[in-house]
Design an enzyme around this catalytic site. Structure first.
Site, short mmCIF file in Angstrom:
data_model
loop_
_atom_site.label_atom_id
_atom_site.label_comp_id
_atom_site.label_asym_id
_atom_site.label_seq_id
_atom_site.Cartn_x
_atom_site.Cartn_y
_atom_site.Cartn_z
N ASN A 1 27.86 -3.39 -32.60
CA ASN A 1 27.47 -1.90 -33.01
C ASN A 1 26.49 -1.35 -31.84
OD1 ASN A 1 26.91 0.64 -34.70
ND2 ASN A 1 25.11 -0.41 -34.55
N TYR B 1 29.88 7.02 -20.72
CA TYR B 1 30.23 6.42 -22.18
C TYR B 1 31.58 6.37 -22.70
CZ TYR B 1 29.65 6.80 -27.15
OH TYR B 1 29.68 6.57 -28.50
N1 NAP Z 1 26.66 8.78 -33.76
C1 NAP Z 1 27.88 9.14 -33.02
O1 NAP Z 1 28.36 10.34 -33.20
C2 NAP Z 1 28.63 7.92 -32.72
C3 NAP Z 1 30.10 8.01 -32.49
C4 NAP Z 1 31.02 7.20 -32.10
C5 NAP Z 1 30.58 5.89 -31.87
N2 NAP Z 1 29.15 5.67 -31.88
C6 NAP Z 1 28.68 4.19 -31.45
O2 NAP Z 1 27.94 3.75 -32.85
C7 NAP Z 1 27.15 2.89 -32.44
C8 NAP Z 1 25.85 3.07 -33.03
O3 NAP Z 1 25.21 4.24 -32.61
P1 NAP Z 1 24.38 5.04 -33.53
O4 NAP Z 1 25.11 6.40 -33.51
O5 NAP Z 1 24.24 4.66 -34.93
O6 NAP Z 1 22.97 5.53 -32.73
P2 NAP Z 1 21.55 4.80 -32.98
O7 NAP Z 1 21.13 5.12 -34.31
O8 NAP Z 1 20.79 5.20 -31.92
O9 NAP Z 1 21.91 3.18 -33.17
C9 NAP Z 1 21.95 2.40 -32.01
C10 NAP Z 1 21.40 1.11 -32.32
O10 NAP Z 1 21.23 0.40 -31.11
C11 NAP Z 1 20.09 -0.37 -30.89
N3 NAP Z 1 20.12 -0.84 -29.73
C12 NAP Z 1 20.19 -0.05 -28.42
N4 NAP Z 1 19.87 -0.82 -27.42
C13 NAP Z 1 19.78 -2.00 -27.66
C14 NAP Z 1 19.37 -3.34 -27.17
N5 NAP Z 1 19.54 -3.32 -25.80
N6 NAP Z 1 19.37 -4.38 -28.00
C15 NAP Z 1 19.65 -4.61 -28.97
N7 NAP Z 1 19.85 -3.36 -29.82
C16 NAP Z 1 19.98 -2.13 -29.15
C17 NAP Z 1 19.23 0.52 -31.24
O11 NAP Z 1 17.97 -0.43 -31.81
P3 NAP Z 1 16.80 -0.55 -31.16
O12 NAP Z 1 16.35 0.80 -30.35
O13 NAP Z 1 15.76 -0.93 -32.05
O14 NAP Z 1 17.15 -1.63 -30.27
C18 NAP Z 1 20.07 1.13 -32.82
O15 NAP Z 1 19.84 0.18 -33.93
C19 NAP Z 1 27.04 2.99 -30.85
O16 NAP Z 1 27.93 1.84 -30.29
C20 NAP Z 1 27.57 4.25 -30.64
O17 NAP Z 1 28.23 4.38 -29.26
C21 NAP Z 1 28.21 6.67 -32.37
#
Ligand code: NAP
Length: 254
Positions: free
Chosen positions: A96, A162
């Site tokens: 994720n 992205y």
């Molecule tokens: N929000 C949307 O609209 C949306 C839509 C489609 C897909 N997604 C996908 O959903 C997934 C989760 O995103 P989210 O929207 O929930 O955003 P988010 O709240 O920013 O979560 C991203 C997570 O990834 C972790 N992360 C980032 N870099 C990392 C690293 N190098 N090592 C370990 N953990 C890492 C962050 O934790 P730390 O900073 O604590 O490491 C955080 O827990 C992503 O793949 C995103 O592309 C999101």
């Protein structure tokens, strides 16, 4: 939707071990809550140790924190080894953790493309590679890759890196499914539309960060729990069923 009720104690994932990357916020945290609620022991992986500790305290014995930067290959492999060592096995891997770095191909610093591909694609491949031997040995397992609506509707301007990374996850998931299906290992791709999370907050450029943050907090977007429910659906089907993909969009923003 029907879910499998075969786990111990009537909870569908009782006795199963899951690892969720990016469990410190957003979709990852919601997914960890959903899997723990269904009975799994969940290994929480992200860099912000204090967030993981708080979620661990909330979930109690169902959760174990493992702070790590999974973009570093050794740390990604060590996270899988930690789950297997501490919990005895790994049944469900949820890839994720992901970032978005808006910018046009014409102007963007290629270091941002590399960072995006490193985490969104290559880390998912490394984690899968690390998890597969144990899954194979147990004749089963489930890899869930969190992709995006950006891999269903091509071509948002300023989203090339992205969108390309998420399209890569489509191809990766398809290949993994063909490589692993005979071993009873399932592979699911989840493609959410805009979901209210903190995903914009790590964007270095303040203007791009503010613009995406406004978009993320539009009324009627998906909630992280909606995406977590899709993950839970996929991983609670009978072992003979592979849910290949689930594409979710906000009803009012299709
Ligand atoms: N929000 C949307 O609209 C949306 C839509 C489609 C897909 N997604 C996908 O959903 C997934 C989760 O995103 P989210 O929207 O929930 O955003 P988010 O709240 O920013 O979560 C991203 C997570 O990834 C972790 N992360 C980032 N870099 C990392 C690293 N190098 N090592 C370990 N953990 C890492 C962050 O934790 P730390 O900073 O604590 O490491 C955080 O827990 C992503 O793949 C995103 O592309 C999101």
């Amino acid at each position: 939707m029907r879910t499998e009720q075969a786990g111990q104690g009537g909870r569908p994932l009782a006795g199963q071990v899951a690892l969720v990357t990016g469990a410190s916020s957003g979709i990852g945290a919601a997914t960890a809550r959903a899997l723990a609620g269904a009975g799994a022991t969940v290994v929480l992986v992200a860099r912000r140790a204090e967030r993981l500790a708080a979620l661990c305290a909330e979930l109690g014995p169902s959760a174990v924190a493992h702070p790590a930067d999974v973009a570093v290959e050794e740390q990604a492999r060590a996270a899988v080894a930690f789950a297997e060592g501490r919990c005895g096995k790994l049944d469900i891997l949820v890839n994720n953790a992901g970032i978005i770095r808006p910018g046009t191909v014409e102007t963007q610093d290629p270091r941002e493309w590399r960072a995006t591909f490193e985490l969104n694609v290559l880390t998912a491949m490394v984690l899968a590679q690390a998890a597969i031997p144990g899954m194979r040995a147990r004749n089963g397992g489930h890899i869930v890759n969190i992709s995006s609506n950006a891999a269903k509707i091509p071509g948002g301007a300023g989203q090339a890196s992205y969108a390309a990374s998420k399209y890569a996850l489509t191809a990766l998931s398809s290949s993994l499914r063909k490589e692993l299906g005979a071993a009873g290992i399932r592979v699911t791709l989840i493609e959410p539309g805009t979901t209210v999370t903190e995903v914009a907050e790590s964007i270095p450029d303040p203007q791009r960060r503010a613009a995406l943050d406004r978009h993320m907090h539009r009324e009627h977007n998906l909630e992280a729990e909606d995406v977590a429910a899709a993950v839970l659906y996929a991983v609670t089907q009978p072992p003979r069923v592979n849910v290949n993909e689930i594409w979710l969009t906000p009803t009012r923003h299709p």
